[in-house]
Design a protein around this motif. Structure first.
Motif, short mmCIF file in Angstrom:
data_model
loop_
_atom_site.label_atom_id
_atom_site.label_comp_id
_atom_site.label_asym_id
_atom_site.label_seq_id
_atom_site.Cartn_x
_atom_site.Cartn_y
_atom_site.Cartn_z
N GLY A 27 -4.60 -5.47 19.28
CA GLY A 27 -4.52 -6.62 19.87
C GLY A 27 -5.68 -6.80 20.80
N ASP A 28 -5.64 -7.63 21.69
CA ASP A 28 -6.83 -8.11 22.08
C ASP A 28 -7.36 -7.35 23.54
OD1 ASP A 28 -6.93 -10.30 20.64
OD2 ASP A 28 -6.21 -11.70 21.98
N PHE A 54 -19.78 -2.55 21.80
CA PHE A 54 -19.06 -3.66 22.41
C PHE A 54 -18.45 -2.84 23.86
CE2 PHE A 54 -19.20 -4.23 17.92
CZ PHE A 54 -19.40 -5.42 17.69
N PRO A 55 -19.35 -3.31 24.89
CA PRO A 55 -18.55 -2.71 26.12
C PRO A 55 -17.29 -2.75 26.40
CG PRO A 55 -20.77 -3.89 26.49
CD PRO A 55 -20.27 -4.29 25.18
N PRO A 155 -14.96 -8.37 11.14
CA PRO A 155 -15.97 -7.34 11.90
C PRO A 155 -15.55 -6.60 13.20
CG PRO A 155 -16.31 -9.75 12.43
CD PRO A 155 -15.03 -9.75 11.39
N PRO A 156 -16.27 -5.58 13.38
CA PRO A 156 -16.02 -4.91 14.56
C PRO A 156 -16.06 -5.81 15.90
CG PRO A 156 -18.05 -4.36 13.76
CD PRO A 156 -17.44 -5.23 12.84
N GLY A 157 -15.29 -5.27 16.82
CA GLY A 157 -15.39 -5.84 18.10
C GLY A 157 -14.05 -5.53 19.00
N LEU A 158 -14.31 -6.24 20.34
CA LEU A 158 -12.83 -6.00 21.07
C LEU A 158 -11.80 -6.31 20.55
CD1 LEU A 158 -14.64 -6.51 24.58
CD2 LEU A 158 -14.23 -4.29 23.56
N GLY A 163 -9.98 -0.91 16.86
CA GLY A 163 -10.50 -0.57 18.20
C GLY A 163 -12.21 0.12 17.85
N ALA A 164 -12.21 1.05 19.00
CA ALA A 164 -13.63 1.64 18.85
C ALA A 164 -13.75 2.61 17.88
CB ALA A 164 -13.90 2.04 20.48
#
Length: 222
Positions: A27-28, A54-55, A155-158, A163-164
């Protein structure tokens, strides 16, 4: 099988520094500040990671039972050092270490996380991976077509479900579609959710990714 030792958080601070088909879903994330544990060791492990691609925000550990925090434990096993053991009934993942120890991580499990068990290997690792839902999932949820392999995946991201980090599990040359991956939904650790494989808190999957080389054996217990 194990007994808790004094929290060995120093062992949990290993040096930290993609693309596959999978049905794992998460999820977000929220970047808003959250209250944390009062324990400085856990603050160090689960604080924000502003230097990531992505911090990452800090984890609100008040929403996660302490038994699922990363910690070194006593662990008696015949598995060789470096083996990953996924204990699905108890929602734990162990990385076998020397001298009867293991690094233990809390996990959340989705439907796919219960569907496969056996012995395999980590065939690939990815930082901030792309997520590509399989065609079977798209048939059930047509709105995911925009993230199909035909369209290049998400695409990758939060907000990416993987996830990371992600670790990809193969038997021989066959992709099991079984993944160890991060999640922004850290409050689901220690529970069964509607979809996904084996999810760890993002800070934990970053730690695990740094410790586990490609080729490492993995055992998934049913």
């Amino acid at each position: 099988m194990f007994n808790l030792t004094r929290r060995s958080f120093l062992a949990g601070t290993a040096s930290l520094s993609g693309l596959a088909v999978t049905g794992c879903v998460s999820g977000d994330a929220s970047l808003e500040p959250v209250p944390l544990s009062d324990d400085p060791a856990y603050l160090a492990m689960y604080g924000a990671k502003p230097t990531e691609q992505f911090p990452l925000p800090a984890i609100n550990l008040k929403k996660v039972p302490e038994s699922f925090y990363r910690q070194q434990v006593d662990y008696r096993t015949t598995e060789m050092v470096g083996t990953l053991v996924v204990d699905t009934p108890n929602y734990y993942l162990y990385l076998v270490q020397e001298n009867g120890k293991a690094m233990r991580y809390g996990v959340g499990l989705g439907r796919a996380g219960f569907e496969w068990s056996g012995r395999a290997r980590i065939a690939r690792k990815a930082e901030w991976p792309t997520w590509t839902p399989p065609d079977e999932m798209i048939e059930r949820q047509p709105e995911l077509e925009k993230w199909s392999w035909r369209n290049g995946g998400m695409p990758p991201g939060l907000e990416n479900p993987l996830g990371a980090r992600a670790l990809y599990i193969f038997q021989g040359n066959k992709d099991t579609l079984y993944r160890l991956h991060g999640t922004a939904e850290y409050w689901t650790i220690g529970t069964a959710v509607s979809s996904g494989c084996v999810r760890l808190m993002n800070q934990d999957i970053i730690d695990l990714h740094a410790r586990v080389p490609v080729g490492s054996p993995i055992v998934v217990l049913s």
